[in-house]
Design an enzyme around this catalytic site. Structure first.
Site, PDB file in Angstrom:
ATOM      1  N   ILE A  20       0.532   7.109   5.168  1.00 27.13           N
ATOM      2  CA  ILE A  20       1.612   6.795   5.930  1.00 27.13           C
ATOM      3  C   ILE A  20       2.694   6.098   5.455  1.00 27.13           C
ATOM      4  CG2 ILE A  20       2.070   5.008   7.873  1.00 27.13           C
ATOM      5  CD1 ILE A  20      -0.827   5.813   8.870  1.00 27.13           C
ATOM      6  N   ALA A  21       2.315   5.147   4.276  1.00 27.27           N
ATOM      7  CA  ALA A  21       3.261   4.402   3.501  1.00 27.27           C
ATOM      8  C   ALA A  21       4.243   5.325   2.648  1.00 27.27           C
ATOM      9  CB  ALA A  21       2.712   3.351   2.583  1.00 27.27           C
ATOM     10  N   LYS A  66      -9.859  -3.371  11.773  1.00 26.10           N
ATOM     11  CA  LYS A  66      -8.587  -3.642  12.332  1.00 26.10           C
ATOM     12  C   LYS A  66      -8.271  -4.483  13.408  1.00 26.10           C
ATOM     13  CE  LYS A  66      -5.539  -1.184  10.616  1.00 26.10           C
ATOM     14  NZ  LYS A  66      -4.929  -1.156   9.438  1.00 26.10           N
ATOM     15  N   TYR A 120     -11.443  -0.116  21.812  1.00 21.80           N
ATOM     16  CA  TYR A 120     -12.820  -0.326  21.921  1.00 21.80           C
ATOM     17  C   TYR A 120     -13.111  -1.723  22.650  1.00 21.80           C
ATOM     18  CZ  TYR A 120     -13.178   3.337  18.952  1.00 21.80           C
ATOM     19  OH  TYR A 120     -13.097   4.769  18.559  1.00 21.80           O
ATOM     20  N   SER A 172      -3.813  -0.192  14.648  1.00 22.16           N
ATOM     21  CA  SER A 172      -4.411   1.202  14.859  1.00 22.16           C
ATOM     22  C   SER A 172      -4.815   1.277  16.513  1.00 22.16           C
ATOM     23  CB  SER A 172      -5.785   1.317  13.965  1.00 22.16           C
ATOM     24  OG  SER A 172      -6.519   2.564  14.548  1.00 22.16           O
ATOM     25  N   GLY A 196       0.791  -0.997  -0.005  1.00 18.07           N
ATOM     26  CA  GLY A 196      -0.018  -0.007   0.058  1.00 18.07           C
ATOM     27  C   GLY A 196       0.729   0.975  -0.078  1.00 18.07           C
ATOM     28  N   ARG A 219      -1.805  -0.848  -6.020  1.00 17.69           N
ATOM     29  CA  ARG A 219      -2.925  -1.336  -6.775  1.00 17.69           C
ATOM     30  C   ARG A 219      -3.006  -1.044  -8.465  1.00 17.69           C
ATOM     31  NH1 ARG A 219      -8.555  -1.043  -3.781  1.00 17.69           N
ATOM     32  NH2 ARG A 219      -7.373   0.993  -3.019  1.00 17.69           N
TER      33      ARG A 219
HETATM   34  P1  NAP Z   1      -4.393   5.427   2.888  1.00 18.17           P
HETATM   35  O1  NAP Z   1      -3.717   6.812   2.453  1.00 18.17           O
HETATM   36  O2  NAP Z   1      -5.602   5.677   2.377  1.00 18.17           O
HETATM   37  O3  NAP Z   1      -3.760   4.143   2.451  1.00 18.17           O
HETATM   38  C1  NAP Z   1      -4.224   2.983   2.574  1.00 18.17           C
HETATM   39  C2  NAP Z   1      -3.448   2.248   1.488  1.00 18.17           C
HETATM   40  O4  NAP Z   1      -4.164   0.754   1.399  1.00 18.17           O
HETATM   41  C3  NAP Z   1      -3.578   2.773   0.086  1.00 18.17           C
HETATM   42  O5  NAP Z   1      -2.215   2.639  -0.235  1.00 18.17           O
HETATM   43  C4  NAP Z   1      -4.424   1.680  -0.565  1.00 18.17           C
HETATM   44  O6  NAP Z   1      -3.857   1.190  -2.007  1.00 18.17           O
HETATM   45  C5  NAP Z   1      -4.145   0.395   0.096  1.00 18.17           C
HETATM   46  N1  NAP Z   1      -5.109  -0.549  -0.098  1.00 18.17           N
HETATM   47  C6  NAP Z   1      -6.875  -0.400   0.100  1.00 18.17           C
HETATM   48  N2  NAP Z   1      -7.396  -1.306  -0.240  1.00 18.17           N
HETATM   49  C7  NAP Z   1      -6.436  -2.254  -0.568  1.00 18.17           C
HETATM   50  C8  NAP Z   1      -6.390  -3.673  -1.529  1.00 18.17           C
HETATM   51  N3  NAP Z   1      -7.610  -4.014  -1.542  1.00 18.17           N
HETATM   52  N4  NAP Z   1      -5.354  -3.987  -1.853  1.00 18.17           N
HETATM   53  C9  NAP Z   1      -4.115  -3.294  -1.858  1.00 18.17           C
HETATM   54  N5  NAP Z   1      -3.987  -2.178  -1.186  1.00 18.17           N
HETATM   55  C10 NAP Z   1      -5.185  -1.602  -0.626  1.00 18.17           C
HETATM   56  O7  NAP Z   1      -4.548   5.524   4.399  1.00 18.17           O
HETATM   57  P2  NAP Z   1      -3.416   5.643   5.639  1.00 18.17           P
HETATM   58  O8  NAP Z   1      -3.909   6.501   6.497  1.00 18.17           O
HETATM   59  O9  NAP Z   1      -2.011   5.957   5.087  1.00 18.17           O
HETATM   60  O10 NAP Z   1      -3.453   4.133   6.298  1.00 18.17           O
HETATM   61  C11 NAP Z   1      -2.514   3.145   6.094  1.00 18.17           C
HETATM   62  C12 NAP Z   1      -2.537   2.343   7.135  1.00 18.17           C
HETATM   63  O11 NAP Z   1      -2.383   3.082   8.447  1.00 18.17           O
HETATM   64  C13 NAP Z   1      -3.864   1.418   7.287  1.00 18.17           C
HETATM   65  O12 NAP Z   1      -3.461  -0.044   7.751  1.00 18.17           O
HETATM   66  C14 NAP Z   1      -4.647   2.383   8.341  1.00 18.17           C
HETATM   67  O13 NAP Z   1      -5.539   1.143   8.908  1.00 18.17           O
HETATM   68  C15 NAP Z   1      -3.260   2.625   9.271  1.00 18.17           C
HETATM   69  N6  NAP Z   1      -3.697   3.743  10.093  1.00 18.17           N
HETATM   70  C16 NAP Z   1      -4.188   5.089   9.600  1.00 18.17           C
HETATM   71  C17 NAP Z   1      -4.252   5.920  10.783  1.00 18.17           C
HETATM   72  C18 NAP Z   1      -4.656   7.487  10.015  1.00 18.17           C
HETATM   73  O14 NAP Z   1      -5.149   8.384  10.895  1.00 18.17           O
HETATM   74  N7  NAP Z   1      -4.380   7.670   8.886  1.00 18.17           N
HETATM   75  C19 NAP Z   1      -4.282   5.853  11.938  1.00 18.17           C
HETATM   76  C20 NAP Z   1      -3.945   4.454  12.443  1.00 18.17           C
HETATM   77  C21 NAP Z   1      -3.816   3.403  11.447  1.00 18.17           C
HETATM   78  P3  NAP Z   1      -4.206   2.164  -3.215  1.00 18.17           P
HETATM   79  O15 NAP Z   1      -3.009   3.259  -3.403  1.00 18.17           O
HETATM   80  O16 NAP Z   1      -4.036   0.961  -4.405  1.00 18.17           O
HETATM   81  O17 NAP Z   1      -5.457   2.646  -3.265  1.00 18.17           O
END
Ligand code: NAP
Length: 327
Positions: free
Chosen positions: A20-21, A170, A137, A131, A15, A40
């Site tokens: 974050i990534a 999660k 919860y 997360s 991802g 993707r």
């Molecule tokens: P984000 O920018 O929406 O990133 C989510 C990533 O997941 C995207 O790169 C997306 O890929 C990928 N993804 C979604 N569905 C997929 C699938 N079916 N197959 C392959 N890849 C898929 O969100 P983010 O905030 O960086 O979140 C990244 C991680 O951190 C997640 O695990 C999230 O639960 C965790 N997290 C986030 C927060 C926050 O506040 N942002 C807090 C705690 C934990 P595409 O680029 O291909 O769409």
């Protein structure tokens, strides 16, 4: 962080174009890693150009197409890697069909990725992005004296009851991951960030930044929600430390401070008095109380904890620069 510390080490980030990534990939390249990044759609410039333009990307970034729902999808990407950072998971707060949009990709996707991991002989550790939603919860009360720590586990039945679908995804994904790694003798460390703030590297708006943006445009009364906040650079750094520090293990909460959503509005207004903030931003009902989140284990990863006001400033400046905010 010192640069070029890890020349020659190959790691995979799933991802990779996410919020974050993208920071994680940037820091890994700075440290000299070779990064196999899964997305993707590698042909979508909006998802990959910001990665391809990072320092070191030309020499050491390799893109792979992979989807969480396709078995074997990650085989090529993890081959030859020492570490996998599994961040891919839908991070969506407003969904019509929770099962298809959130739960299936998160829960089926994690064992799919781990199966690829188990096939590879080079892999030493997986760092999973979970997360605070899979911690808090549990149904236990959260009041100012309560210190939440890594011994807390969200309960799926509680999440279902109160329709917290993202938290459910999660929680189930982390459960599935622990089950798989225990059965297959895989070394896993799990990072549990609170809501993430800070600059966006990617051009599109991710859901957590969109939630903050809504507060700043004055279009939404702040939700009556107290939550933990953390800077995206601390989150990326924690992932790398969790991989590099051999004694790192288990779960790590990652929260700089607890704040009510209305505090976010207040601090933003203090920082930028011209922001079009809603006049009424405090709910009538009693505000959800604050609680505490332990930093003890996160400190062992050397996390610096960027203060909330600086994180907010970075978020606002970034949203303004990318033209999501106009004031
Ligand atoms: P984000 O920018 O929406 O990133 C989510 C990533 O997941 C995207 O790169 C997306 O890929 C990928 N993804 C979604 N569905 C997929 C699938 N079916 N197959 C392959 N890849 C898929 O969100 P983010 O905030 O960086 O979140 C990244 C991680 O951190 C997640 O695990 C999230 O639960 C965790 N997290 C986030 C927060 C926050 O506040 N942002 C807090 C705690 C934990 P595409 O680029 O291909 O769409």
């Amino acid at each position: 962080m010192s640069s070029n510390a890890r020349n020659g080490t190959v790691v995979c980030v799933t991802g990779a174009s996410g919020y974050i990534a993208s920071w994680l990939v940037k820091f890994l390249l700075v440290r000299g890693y070779t990064v196999k990044a899964t997305v993707r759609d590698p042909n979508d410039p909006k998802r990959v150009d910001h990665l391809l333009n990072l320092d070191g990307a030309k020499e050491r970034l390799h893109l792979f197409k992979a989807d969480l729902l396709e078995e074997g999808s990650f085989d090529h990407a993890v081959e030859g890697c020492e570490g996998v950072f599994h961040t891919a998971s839908p991070c969506l707060f407003d969904v019509k069909d929770p099962q298809t949009e959130l739960i299936d990709p998160a829960v089926k996707g994690t064992p799919n990725l781990l199966k690829s991991f188990a096939k590879s002989s080079s892999l030493k550790r997986v760092v999973l992005t979970s997360s605070m939603a899979s911690i808090i919860y549990s149904g236990q009360p959260r009041t100012p004296e309560v210190i939440v720590d890594e011994t807390w586990f969200s309960k799926p039945e509680f999440c279902r009851e109160v329709k917290l679908w993202y938290a459910l995804s999660k929680t189930l994904a982390e459960d599935a991951a622990w089950k798989f790694v225990k059965e297959n003798n895989i070394d896993m460390v799990v990072i549990h960030p609170g809501v993430v703030l800070g600059s966006l590297l990617q051009p599109s708006l991710n859901d957590s930044s969109a939630a903050v943006l809504k507060l700043l445009t004055g279009t939404q009364t702040s939700p009556n929600l107290t939550t933990g906040w953390i800077n995206v650079k601390d989150v990326a750094h924690a992932h790398i430390q969790a991989f590099e520090i051999s004694s790192a293990n288990g779960r790590y909460c990652l929260v700089e401070t607890l704040a009510h959503f209305s505090d976010i509005v207040k601090i933003s207004h203090e920082l930028y008095p011209t922001l079009p903030l809603p006049e009424k931003f405090v709910m009538d009902e009693p505000l959800m109380p604050k609680f505490q989140v332990s930093k003890e284990r996160a400190k062992t990863l050397g996390i610096e904890f960027v203060p909330l006001d600086i994180s907010l400033k970075e978020t606002i400046e970034s949203l303004k620069e990318k033209k999501f905010l106009d004031f």
